[in-house]
Design a protein around this motif. Structure first.
Motif, PDB file in Angstrom:
ATOM      1  N   PHE A 197      40.838  16.376  75.946  1.00 18.08           N
ATOM      2  CA  PHE A 197      39.972  17.555  75.817  1.00 18.08           C
ATOM      3  C   PHE A 197      40.170  18.197  74.435  1.00 18.08           C
ATOM      4  O   PHE A 197      39.215  18.534  73.735  1.00 18.08           O
ATOM      5  N   LYS A 198      41.431  18.317  74.035  1.00 20.81           N
ATOM      6  CA  LYS A 198      41.715  18.875  72.697  1.00 20.81           C
ATOM      7  C   LYS A 198      41.032  18.025  71.615  1.00 20.81           C
ATOM      8  O   LYS A 198      40.374  18.556  70.710  1.00 20.81           O
ATOM      9  N   ALA A 199      41.181  16.702  71.719  1.00 24.60           N
ATOM     10  CA  ALA A 199      40.611  15.821  70.683  1.00 24.60           C
ATOM     11  C   ALA A 199      39.092  16.002  70.623  1.00 24.60           C
ATOM     12  O   ALA A 199      38.495  16.051  69.541  1.00 24.60           O
ATOM     13  N   LYS A 200      38.473  16.119  71.785  1.00 20.59           N
ATOM     14  CA  LYS A 200      37.002  16.279  71.812  1.00 20.59           C
ATOM     15  C   LYS A 200      36.604  17.633  71.222  1.00 20.59           C
ATOM     16  O   LYS A 200      35.595  17.737  70.518  1.00 20.59           O
ATOM     17  N   MET A 201      37.388  18.653  71.507  1.00 19.04           N
ATOM     18  CA  MET A 201      37.075  19.966  70.924  1.00 19.04           C
ATOM     19  C   MET A 201      37.223  19.937  69.395  1.00 19.04           C
ATOM     20  O   MET A 201      36.446  20.571  68.685  1.00 19.04           O
ATOM     21  N   GLU A 202      38.233  19.210  68.925  1.00 19.97           N
ATOM     22  CA  GLU A 202      38.402  19.096  67.457  1.00 19.97           C
ATOM     23  C   GLU A 202      37.192  18.378  66.843  1.00 19.97           C
ATOM     24  O   GLU A 202      36.664  18.816  65.828  1.00 19.97           O
ATOM     25  N   GLU A 203      36.762  17.267  67.505  1.00 19.22           N
ATOM     26  CA  GLU A 203      35.615  16.497  66.983  1.00 19.22           C
ATOM     27  C   GLU A 203      34.361  17.355  66.899  1.00 19.22           C
ATOM     28  O   GLU A 203      33.570  17.247  65.984  1.00 19.22           O
ATOM     29  N   ARG A 204      34.183  18.235  67.910  1.00 16.00           N
ATOM     30  CA  ARG A 204      32.937  19.018  67.985  1.00 16.00           C
ATOM     31  C   ARG A 204      33.161  20.469  67.547  1.00 16.00           C
ATOM     32  O   ARG A 204      32.391  21.356  67.918  1.00 16.00           O
ATOM     33  N   PHE A 205      34.250  20.680  66.795  1.00 13.88           N
ATOM     34  CA  PHE A 205      34.679  22.043  66.438  1.00 13.88           C
ATOM     35  C   PHE A 205      33.542  22.892  65.854  1.00 13.88           C
ATOM     36  O   PHE A 205      33.300  24.020  66.279  1.00 13.88           O
ATOM     37  N   GLU A 206      32.845  22.334  64.904  1.00 11.04           N
ATOM     38  CA  GLU A 206      31.812  23.113  64.208  1.00 11.04           C
ATOM     39  C   GLU A 206      30.640  23.422  65.147  1.00 11.04           C
ATOM     40  O   GLU A 206      30.104  24.529  65.158  1.00 11.04           O
TER      41      GLU A 206
END
Ligand code: NAD
Length: 484
Positions: free
Chosen positions: A74-83
């Motif tokens: 979940f963290k990795a996906k949030m980082e990928e879609r951060f913007e």
């Protein structure tokens, strides 16, 4: 053009609510309709709770390391879609893009905390409490938990709860604010890709009807609430009547005390961030400034000068320093406080009512506003305005500042600006607020510390975040054993 209707997420599928009640989701800067949100029904809630209940057994028996792995994903996906996540916060809430990025960063930190669950959920033991008898304390997940959320941090606040709750082995239902449902919709799309079994996480949009159905549902074990004190108290009382574990974080009226020895340029800059960040729509926003002694004039002049230069505008413009407030109703409420303050005798030294933003004629904009000569019995000091309005009170000494603070019914945050350790120590020791800032204007604890207020700013015992969150989302049990 047809408008998208937001769906609920139940048992691993996106479903349309049966409700006939819907409301538009508006961009606060432009008035544009972004979507429509259903105000779901009791039946929608019941279905989600049943599915969450059915999913509980498998999820609680899933090893903590496996559950933690879902949080890493979940963290990795949030980082990928951060913007994208940040822009969505600005679109539906109005805050500036930098404020939205800061919100999403804080949200991710809560997911990171939950990824450490294998150690945090551990118990402890003592051998030979009597000869041949051992005692062990263990923690177990509760079952179905739910959160009820405000509009002002649509991405982060629900993640004060969900990651820890789910990592602990509970199953979950999020109810976002119907004013800002889109951030959670996107986050749930990401959760779908994190190897979390169907039914473990569920999203139900709606208003009071959903809230009451969640609280009253016999299969819901715990409810986390964040919002105004009025509703927080209602939720707390109703939850207690239904035998639920409840934590209810409420409203605020945060006071900032400036001592004569404070570093004034740095203090004034910090007061600006505290007062006008997120257009004053933060539970940690400073809204009352107490000046001690004769620095008053210098402080007020400095604050007014900097406030009047703040660039108010559309949050997606990188140069904007303050966005709109959330709704037309909020705007009217803030405007009426500006009138009431004057009627009560305070001096409006900066009036934000006439601010205009080119290109955004339909936005809910109000500029920075400052009242001088405020007193503790005025409504602008007693009540939460939840907008970019600062009320300044002058007192002769430190003791009077403490007395003024003590009169507030709220106790979410309080700050002191001083270079004197003695005053700072006294302030930390005596002031009844859950978050104390020393030369800090927005005393926001990071994810590993509990976050919650005192007095009417909090109803309950265990706060969100940190060790409190682990305690809130687990039952603690002691096993005493002897073998013949
Ligand atoms: P709100 O109290 O109006 O709404 C919060 C939630 O309660 C929403 O999900 C809403 O749908 C629901 N709700 C509203 N009326 C209800 C009712 N009568 N019965 C049951 N549920 C109801 O708050 P808001 O305007 O969305 O958010 C702003 C408030 O939140 C401010 O007071 C702010 O200080 C507070 N807040 C507090 C914290 C904190 O940590 N203490 C953090 C963020 C916001």
């Amino acid at each position: 053009m047809s408008v998208k209707v937001v769906k609920n997420f139940v048992n691993g599928s996106w479903v349309t609510s049966k409700s006939t009640r819907r409301q538009p989701v508006l961009n606060p800067a432009t008035g544009e309709v972004l979507a429509e949100v259903p105000l779901s029904t009791k039946e929608d809630v019941d279905k989600a709770v049943q599915k969450a209940y059915e999913a509980f057994h498998e999820w609680r028996t899933t090893p903590p390391y496996t559950r933690a792995r879902s949080m890493f994903k979940f963290k990795a996906k949030m980082e990928e879609r951060f913007e994208e996540l940040s822009r969505l916060v600005t679109l539906e809430n109005g805050k500036t893009i930098d404020e939205a990025r800061a919100e999403v960063r804080r949200a991710i930190e809560n997911v990171e905390l939950a990824a450490g669950i294998p150690t945090q959920i551990m118990g402890y033991n003592l051998e030979d409490v009597a000869q041949g008898i051992d005692e062990t304390a263990i923690r177990q997940p509760l079952g179905v938990c739910a959160s009820i959320n405000p509009f002002n941090f649509p991405n982060m606040v629900p993640l004060w709860f969900l990651p820890v709750a789910v990592a602990c082995g509970n199953t979950y239902i999020t109810k976002p604010s119907p004013i800002t449902p889109l951030s959670q919709e996107l986050l749930y799309e990401l959760l779908e890709e994190c190897d979390i079994p169907d039914g473990v996480v569920n999203l139900i949009h709606g208003d009071e009807e959903v809230v009451n159905a969640l609280i009253d549902h016999p299969l819901v074990r715990a409810v986390s609430f964040v919002g105004s004190s009025r509703v927080g108290k209602l939720v707390y009382e109703r939850g207690a009547m239904a035998g639920k574990r409840v934590q209810a974080q409420g409203g605020a009226k945060n006071h900032m005390v400036v001592m004569p020895d404070a570093n004034l340029p740095k203090t004034i800059a910090t007061v600006m961030g505290s007062t006008y960040g997120c257009a004053g729509q933060r539970c940690l926003a400073g809204s009352v400034l107490i000046t001690v002694g004769d620095i008053h004039k210098t402080v007020v002049e400095g604050v007014v000068e900097m406030s009047s230069k703040l660039r108010v505008g559309y949050g997606l413009n990188e140069t904007t320093q303050m966005g709109p407030v959330i709704t037309q109703q909020s705007l009217k409420r803030i405007q009426s406080f500006l009138e009431r303050g004057q009627q009560e005798g305070a001096k409006l030294v900066l009036d934000g009512r006439y601010v205009k933003v080119a290109d955004c004629p339909d936005g809910n904009f109000v500029g920075p506003s400052v009242f001088d000569n405020a007193t503790p019995d005025m409504s602008i000091v007693k009540e939460e305005i939840f907008g970019p309005v600062l009320s300044v009170i002058n007192v002769p000494d430190f003791e009077s500042a403490i007395e003024t603070l003590e009169r507030s019914r709220y106790g979410n945050a309080a700050s002191i600006f001083t270079q004197d350790g003695g005053y700072a120590r006294d302030f930390k020791y005596r002031v009844r607020a859950g978050n104390i800032g020393v030369n800090i204007g927005v005393a926001a604890p990071v994810a590993s510390f509990p976050f919650g207020g005192q007095k009417d700013s909090f109803f309950g015992d265990l706060h969100g975040q940190g060790p409190d969150a682990i305690n809130f989302f687990t039952d603690r049990k002691v096993v005493i054993e002897r073998w013949f």
